[in-house]
Each structure stands twice: as C-alpha cells, then as structure tokens.
Design an enzyme around this catalytic site. Structure first.
Site, PDB file in Angstrom:
ATOM      1  CB  SER A  54      -0.949  -0.051   1.207  1.00 56.58           C
ATOM      2  OG  SER A  54      -1.984   0.890   1.104  1.00 56.58           O
ATOM      3  CG  ASP A 174      -4.236  -2.301   1.257  1.00 57.92           C
ATOM      4  OD1 ASP A 174      -3.252  -2.855   1.786  1.00 57.92           O
ATOM      5  OD2 ASP A 174      -4.377  -1.068   1.221  1.00 57.92           O
TER       6      ASP A 174
END
Length: 269
Positions: A54, A174
């Site tokens: 991320s 993610d």
C-alpha cells in the site's frame, strides 16, 4: 542477542540491504523520513532491495526509481491537496494514478525488477491468506497497476471498483490487509505504527524508538491513515521517521528476528 556492527561493515556485507515498508495510507511521510535517514547514513543505496504494501509500496517504488525524499514529499502534498478538494472516499485512485504517471520514469519497471517487492492480496480465482509478493514487472503499466492493486482498500480507494481491482487476470485488494508488513525474509521491518498498536514485537524501525510516549492517539493515527493529516503533521511524521531510523542505526545491532547467525558474524571479526 545482537551483533554489533559498523556502517562500513554493513555496507561491505550488505547486512542492511533489504527493507520492508508496512502499509501506511496517508501516514507514509514516516516511511519517507526513514528512507532519507538511511540514505544519509549510507545504508540504503542503489543496491538495496525494498518491499512495501500500500502506502509503503509507493515509497519503496519511488525510492528504487531514484525519486528523492524531498520530491516524494512534494508529490505526497500535491496528492493530499487534490484529495482535500475532490474528496477522499472513493476518489483516491484517480489522484494517485495521475501522480504515479507523472512521477515515475519511463523505465520504472526496469529499475524496479528484482529491486522492488510489491505485496498484493489475491482474492480470485484463488483466495490467498498470505500476501502475494511481486518481484518482476512486465512493463511500466504493469508496475503502476501493481501499486494500485497493493493500495486497493475495499470501499475506500475507488468508487468505480469498490470491492476489488482487476489485475493480471485476477481480482486483488490491498496488500497490507492480512499482514501489514510484507513478509520478506531477513528484511528490516519499517512500520509507522508503534508495535504495541499491532501487538507485535518483531518490528525494527517504528516510532517506539523515539521514546515511550507516542504523540498521537490510536484514533488520530487511524483517522490520518485514511484522511490525510494537515501538512504540519505530515512534516512531523517525516521528522519522526528520520529520527527513528537514526535511533535504529545508533543502536548498532541486528535483532535475532532477522534470522542472521550471530556467532557466524562474530567469527568474521
């Protein structure tokens, strides 16, 4: 137990050649500060390998592509200003993509191959309980897509694809959802959250190195991960990252959790 080292020895033996940056969202200035300090200390060079999930992946990718910490902070603040104007929920992806397309060089994928690891989470066609670690990128666009997949927090990043994003013939979310810090063997783990927030004791460079008092509450920290903090707080996170990395360097030891044989290293001295 730890192994005492000098910077010269670290450079010669590449003991500190791998760094894994946790997911961070808009707390990523901490990672930028860590990168800045390690570069100043000669412990992060063009030969170093970086990993990230991320927001940590964005900093890692920018660094291996030769983008300086000051340039990364400028890009970060441009992204946050744009998001404050247009909104955060469901709108971050477009702003992030625009920044990546403008900032990463044409040969970004060549620079990233074998030097960068991006953590993503595949949910289809087969669901994985561990992040998938990507080391090779077929093109610049493939690298951009991997960074967007690594950042795809469901119901937050992109209103057009609220639950997942399509990437390499699969569906991904993610890369820090299951394991906030990409599990790269022998890598130094860098995390913007103090270990006690995560109930972990295997992190290396975190704000806990600055002392027992963390200046922000858990509620503030989590809020700023999703809604960017004011610029002065971002600058403070940058400073904290820099200072935490310096404290780690000054500690002069390798934690056993890195899996390095202490006796073997001592035998070389």
């Amino acid at each position: 137990m730890c192994v005492i080292f000098s910077k010269a020895a670290a450079e010669d033996t590449c003991l500190y050649s791998q760094y894994s940056h946790a997911g961070a969202g808009f707390l990523s200035p901490f990672h930028i500060g860590v990168v800045q300090a390690l570069q100043e200390e000669g412990l992060l060079t063009k030969k170093s390998k970086l990993a990230g999930a991320s927001g940590g992946a964005l900093v890692a990718a920018s660094t291996v592509c030769g983008i300086s910490p000051s340039e990364q902070m400028l890009a970060y603040k441009e992204i946050t200003r744009s998001c404050r104007t247009a909104g955060f929920l469901g709108r971050v992806r477009g702003t992030l993509l625009e920044s990546l397309e403008a900032g990463l060089p044409p040969n970004a994928h060549d620079l990233a191959n074998e030097s960068l690891t991006v953590a993503v989470m595949r949910i289809w066609p087969t669901f994985q309980l561990q992040p998938e670690l990507l080391h090779h990128f077929h093109s610049r666009q493939d690298l951009l897509d991997s960074l967007l997949a690594s950042s795809h927090l469901p119901l937050y990043l992109d209103s057009a694809q609220p639950f997942w994003t399509r990437f390499r013939a699969g569906l991904y979310v993610d890369g820090g959802l299951i394991d906030l810090v990409p599990p790269v063997p022998d890598a130094i783990k860098v995390c913007v959250l103090p270990g006690h927030f995560l109930f972990r004791d295997d992190l290396h460079v975190t704000p806990h190195l600055l002392g027992s008092t963390y200046p922000f509450s858990l509620q503030q920290t989590m809020q700023w991960a999703f809604v960017a903090p004011p610029d002065d707080v971002a600058d403070e996170l940058l400073r904290m990252g820099h200072q935490a990395a310096i404290k780690w360097v000054q500690s002069g030891c390798i934690q056993e959790s890195r899996g390095i044989d202490a006796s073997a290293e001592e035998g070389k001295n």
